[in-house]
Design an enzyme around this catalytic site. Structure first.
Site, mmCIF file in Angstrom:
data_model
loop_
_atom_site.group_PDB
_atom_site.id
_atom_site.type_symbol
_atom_site.label_atom_id
_atom_site.label_comp_id
_atom_site.label_asym_id
_atom_site.label_seq_id
_atom_site.Cartn_x
_atom_site.Cartn_y
_atom_site.Cartn_z
ATOM 1 C CB SER A 222 -0.973 -0.008 1.174
ATOM 2 O OG SER A 222 -1.875 -1.069 1.013
ATOM 3 C CE LYS A 269 -7.667 -6.686 7.004
ATOM 4 N NZ LYS A 269 -7.915 -7.416 5.770
ATOM 5 C CG ASN A 291 -10.276 -2.781 4.504
ATOM 6 O OD1 ASN A 291 -11.265 -2.059 4.571
ATOM 7 N ND2 ASN A 291 -9.742 -3.146 3.362
ATOM 8 C CE1 TYR A 412 -2.430 -9.266 -1.177
ATOM 9 C CE2 TYR A 412 -0.725 -8.284 -2.554
ATOM 10 C CZ TYR A 412 -1.438 -8.323 -1.377
ATOM 11 O OH TYR A 412 -1.149 -7.414 -0.384
#
Ligand code: NAP
Length: 463
Positions: A222, A269, A291, A412
């Site tokens: 991110s 979370k 999130n 991923y």
């Protein structure tokens, strides 16, 4: 001087304060509603009446795109923030200040200078409903928020100039934050950059900080993605890693430096909910996990965009028969997304009890892993860590994959997991975990900044 943009509901003082800022900062003043009226030769109610809202919004976008980017104070129409394209134009190279006021004050101001109603509702109700509807867009539009309830335009103007000169966090809090980042695992280069931004001699007080909160989260993509987007959209923000085992510490630091927001990852979370003033009822409340945290105007609001990251690539599969592998945190968001698409969902999990609990929450079925073959699903979603680097295991055997079965692996890393490779070899349509990452990041960016980033742009930046 960088462009200053004032957003907010009508009656919050954008025009009066804009004029004060214009005279104090020796900059031009533009009222976008006036500009639209000048350009069309019609009043805004007349444009709505004779040409329709769509035409008005199109003219509005043209006007936002044509505004000068320097030495100007821009006062915007109350609904400008609801259009992502407008936000893209307005936020570019600007400082955006959201003006707010309480409903009674707005009503009182509007009654003094009557303006055409926006709905058929009584004024107080109209203000409450429209502000509530636009609130997320207002928060996303803002670099800073300023409450004009008890201030005259002149005093508000002075205080805003003070805010622009000093920023919204104190030196003690900024030094404490630097000590926090130094004691953590922030690598040397990002640490130097952050130290310059927060405490360096060239500090721009208008630069806002945000980041990913987790433990560990050093692997998170991110920061690179968000910082590249800030450069692309010319936003005065910096995104970093808030890595610490104590969520309490992270939240104190984030609030101390008046962070714009946080992306929240494992293991916080669920725990983060107790630090928030509100959580979004559509996703976060139902899933029980957050999130995304947006800090604005003294409140902290939690959202969940993970489920949207699962939902978006599957919209064409509405009503499908799906198997969800796993019953952990991400599986909860996936179960919500699949049931939101009216799918017939069976959750399979290593620990059947966990599958049962999750299935009960979302009206799904549950079963053990061995029952996969009996179900014959149209769609399989892997929400376990199987196949995540360095694990090379495939959650399904090759003979369990059928050609017409769509396979969505939420893992991923690596981009091509053993499950995706096996599914492609079998000729199955596949969706990689990167698609979920891209879609949830786009939703986050929209919640933070009101801008709709094209999926291709995010894909280009994360690959
Ligand atoms: P989690 O809460 O720890 O849940 C893991 C689930 O997988 C549990 O149901 C667990 O079963 C099951 N599981 C774990 N190890 C297993 C094994 N060896 N064999 C079979 N089942 C196993 O994890 P999470 O937060 O939901 O994350 C799951 C995965 O989602 C992550 O590994 C990550 O790759 C992926 N993810 C993707 C994105 C994205 O943007 N694409 C974002 C976040 C996460 P039990 O109930 O029996 O323990």
């Amino acid at each position: 001087m960088k462009r200053i943009v004032l957003t907010g509901f009508r009656g919050t003082g954008k025009t009066e304060i804009g004029k004060v800022l214009s005279s104090r900062l020796n900059a031009a003043f533009i009222d976008t509603d006036e500009l639209i009226e000048k350009k069309t030769g019609r009043s805004i109610p007349d444009i709505f009446h004779y040409e329709g809202e769509e035409r008005f919004r199109s003219i509005e976008r043209e006007v936002m795109a044509s505004l000068p980017q320097k030495d100007v104070i821009v006062s915007t129409g109350g609904g400008v923030v609801c259009n992502p394209k407008n936000m893209e134009y307005l936020r570019r190279n600007s400082t955006v200040i959201l003006l707010v006021a309480d409903i009674d004050t707005i009503e009182e101001r509007l009654l003094k200078k009557p303006r055409p109603p926006l709905t058929g509702l009584p004024l107080h109700k109209e203000i409450a409903e429209m502000m509530d509807r636009r609130r997320q867009n207002y928060y996303a539009s803002s670099d800073f928020c300023f409450d004009t309830t008890e201030t005259s335009a002149v005093i508000a103007g002075e205080k805003i100039i003070e805010l622009l000169n000093n920023g919204s966090s104190g030196q003690v809090q900024r030094n404490t934050a630097i000590a926090f980042f130094k004691s953590g695992r922030l690598p040397p280069v990002p640490l130097i950059k952050l130290t310059e931004i927060l405490t360096g001699p060239e500090r721009d007080p208008k630069t806002r900080i945000m980041g990913v909160a987790g433990f560990p989260c050093a692997h998170s993509r991110s920061p690179n993605l968000f910082n590249a987007l800030f450069e692309y959209y010319q936003l005065n923000f910096h995104y970093t890693w808030f890595e610490d085992p104590e969520l309490d510490e992270i939240m104190n630091i984030a609030r101390g430096i008046d962070a714009k927001g946080l992306s929240v990852t494992i293991p916080f979370k669920k725990d983060v909910i107790e630090y928030l003033d509100e959580i979004d009822e559509h996703g976060a409340q139902k899933i029980g996990a957050v999130n995304t945290v947006v800090f604005a105007c003294g409140t902290a609001i939690g959202y969940n965009t993970d489920w949207l990251g699962v939902r978006k690539p599957l919209v064409s599969m509405k009503g499908a028969k799906a198997v969800l592998l796993g019953a952990g945190g991400v599986a909860a968001g996936a179960a919500y997304a699949l049931t939101d698409l009216d799918m017939d969902v069976t959750i399979l999990n290593r620990t059947l009890e966990n599958a049962k609990i999750l299935a009960e929450r979302f009206g799904c079925k549950s079963a053990t892993w061995d029952e996969f073959d009996r179900i014959k699903p149209d769609l399989v979603v892997n929400a376990t860590p199987l196949g995540m680097q360095p694990d090379t295991r495939n959650p399904l055997r090759e003979d369990q994959l059928q050609k017409d079965m769509t396979v969505f692996d939420l893992v991923y890393t690596p981009p091509l997991t053993p499950l995706i490779e096996a599914a492609r070899a079998k000729g199955c349509p596949t969706i990689t975990g990167l698609e979920m990452f891209i879609e949830q990041a786009r939703e986050q960016f929209y919640l933070f900044f009101g801008i709709d980033v094209p999926a291709e742009k995010v894909r280009e930046l994360v690959q």
